[in-house]
Design a protein around this motif. Structure first.
Motif, mmCIF file in Angstrom:
data_model
loop_
_atom_site.group_PDB
_atom_site.id
_atom_site.type_symbol
_atom_site.label_atom_id
_atom_site.label_comp_id
_atom_site.label_asym_id
_atom_site.label_seq_id
_atom_site.Cartn_x
_atom_site.Cartn_y
_atom_site.Cartn_z
ATOM 1 N N ILE A 11 0.834 -1.206 0.000
ATOM 2 C CA ILE A 11 0.000 0.000 0.000
ATOM 3 C C ILE A 11 0.868 1.256 0.000
ATOM 4 O O ILE A 11 0.654 2.169 -0.808
ATOM 5 N N ALA A 12 1.855 1.303 0.870
ATOM 6 C CA ALA A 12 2.717 2.487 0.958
ATOM 7 C C ALA A 12 3.478 2.718 -0.342
ATOM 8 O O ALA A 12 3.596 3.860 -0.809
ATOM 9 N N THR A 13 3.985 1.668 -0.944
ATOM 10 C CA THR A 13 4.768 1.795 -2.174
ATOM 11 C C THR A 13 3.921 2.343 -3.314
ATOM 12 O O THR A 13 4.355 3.254 -4.028
ATOM 13 N N VAL A 14 2.731 1.841 -3.485
ATOM 14 C CA VAL A 14 1.857 2.326 -4.561
ATOM 15 C C VAL A 14 1.479 3.779 -4.310
ATOM 16 O O VAL A 14 1.508 4.610 -5.228
ATOM 17 N N LYS A 15 1.154 4.118 -3.088
ATOM 18 C CA LYS A 15 0.774 5.504 -2.781
ATOM 19 C C LYS A 15 1.934 6.476 -3.009
ATOM 20 O O LYS A 15 1.708 7.650 -3.282
ATOM 21 N N LEU A 16 3.170 5.988 -2.934
ATOM 22 C CA LEU A 16 4.346 6.833 -3.188
ATOM 23 C C LEU A 16 4.740 6.847 -4.665
ATOM 24 O O LEU A 16 5.766 7.409 -5.029
ATOM 25 N N GLY A 17 3.949 6.191 -5.524
ATOM 26 C CA GLY A 17 4.201 6.212 -6.961
ATOM 27 C C GLY A 17 5.005 5.036 -7.474
ATOM 28 O O GLY A 17 5.427 5.027 -8.629
ATOM 29 N N GLY A 18 5.220 4.022 -6.631
ATOM 30 C CA GLY A 18 6.052 2.899 -7.029
ATOM 31 C C GLY A 18 5.317 1.583 -7.067
ATOM 32 O O GLY A 18 4.084 1.526 -7.117
ATOM 33 N N ALA A 49 -5.151 -5.230 -2.717
ATOM 34 C CA ALA A 49 -6.304 -4.328 -2.667
ATOM 35 C C ALA A 49 -7.347 -4.683 -3.722
ATOM 36 O O ALA A 49 -7.021 -5.164 -4.796
ATOM 37 N N LYS A 50 -8.576 -4.385 -3.395
ATOM 38 C CA LYS A 50 -9.677 -4.527 -4.342
ATOM 39 C C LYS A 50 -10.223 -3.160 -4.733
ATOM 40 O O LYS A 50 -11.107 -3.073 -5.565
ATOM 41 N N ASP A 51 -9.686 -2.104 -4.150
ATOM 42 C CA ASP A 51 -10.147 -0.743 -4.393
ATOM 43 C C ASP A 51 -9.796 -0.295 -5.806
ATOM 44 O O ASP A 51 -8.633 -0.364 -6.224
ATOM 45 N N THR A 52 -10.771 0.166 -6.561
ATOM 46 C CA THR A 52 -10.570 0.575 -7.951
ATOM 47 C C THR A 52 -9.579 1.729 -8.058
ATOM 48 O O THR A 52 -8.708 1.720 -8.931
ATOM 49 N N GLY A 53 -9.685 2.709 -7.190
ATOM 50 C CA GLY A 53 -8.765 3.848 -7.227
ATOM 51 C C GLY A 53 -7.327 3.420 -6.966
ATOM 52 O O GLY A 53 -6.399 3.878 -7.642
ATOM 53 N N PHE A 54 -7.147 2.539 -6.000
ATOM 54 C CA PHE A 54 -5.813 2.032 -5.691
ATOM 55 C C PHE A 54 -5.250 1.258 -6.874
ATOM 56 O O PHE A 54 -4.097 1.443 -7.270
ATOM 57 N N ASN A 55 -6.065 0.387 -7.475
ATOM 58 C CA ASN A 55 -5.598 -0.417 -8.602
ATOM 59 C C ASN A 55 -5.322 0.437 -9.834
ATOM 60 O O ASN A 55 -4.414 0.124 -10.611
ATOM 61 N N THR A 56 -6.070 1.501 -10.012
ATOM 62 C CA THR A 56 -5.790 2.436 -11.106
ATOM 63 C C THR A 56 -4.426 3.075 -10.900
ATOM 64 O O THR A 56 -3.629 3.185 -11.840
ATOM 65 N N GLN A 57 -4.135 3.490 -9.659
ATOM 66 C CA GLN A 57 -2.828 4.089 -9.363
ATOM 67 C C GLN A 57 -1.704 3.079 -9.586
ATOM 68 O O GLN A 57 -0.663 3.414 -10.153
ATOM 69 N N LEU A 58 -1.912 1.847 -9.178
ATOM 70 C CA LEU A 58 -0.908 0.802 -9.390
ATOM 71 C C LEU A 58 -0.641 0.625 -10.885
ATOM 72 O O LEU A 58 0.517 0.546 -11.312
#
Length: 177
Positions: free
Chosen positions: A19-26, A135-144
């Protein structure tokens, strides 16, 4: 509820890292990473494709970052790969440092060593297959997905067919063209 043992802690730690890595752009990749001459090399692929073997072979003239799970983050406009406390066959965490990513390899176990170019369209699903994601969150998966796409735009990548043996190092050390 978490059971009080090291495996439960490890699992929660992996979710947090993801979670932290994706939120930081990685991305948090199932991959081995090495630092050679202050350049980062990522080797990703399915289990038994040779990630840990390449890490072991590189111990003499490379800095072992990880042979199991790699963190890749954008830092000052360039992706860097970092050592992590997670391990595979080495049974030890990697060096506590990061280096700019020079190349990302999709490993294929083969009878001889050679590289095959990939288009970004062919590389993206292969990269996503090796990204940890809970994650199953659409916003999170879009960012990933956007992070993975950006990584492929910013770094040199190729399919590396290998035994693996020492024949990979001339390819790894060759300048990016």
């Amino acid at each position: 509820r978490m059971l009080p043992n090291i495996f439960s802690f490890d699992a929660i730690y992996r979710v947090f890292y993801t979670i932290a890595t994706v939120k930081l752009g990685g991305l948090f990749l199932h991959a081995a990473s090495l630092a050679r001459n202050e350049k980062g090399y990522i080797f990703t692929g399915v289990t038994e494709s040779g990630k840990s073997e390449i890490s072991e072979m590189g111990k003499a003239d490379s800095v072992h970052l990880t042979d199991e799970l790699s963190v890749v983050l954008p830092v000052e406009g360039r992706f860097r790969t970092f050592g992590t406390p997670f391990w595979g066959l080495f049974a030890t965490g990697g060096a506590n440092r990061g280096v700019p990513v020079e190349k990302l390899y999709f490993l294929v176990r083969d009878q001889k060593t050679f590289e095959t170019p990939l288009t970004p369209a062919a590389a993206l699903p292969r990269l996503l297959r090796n990204v940890l994601n809970f994650a199953k969150d659409t916003g999170f998966n879009t960012q990933l997905f956007l992070n993975a796409s950006q990584l492929l735009q910013d770094v040199h990548f190729t399919e590396l067919h290998c035994v693996p043996d020492q024949a990979i190092w001339p390819l790894v050390d060759a300048p990016v063209s």
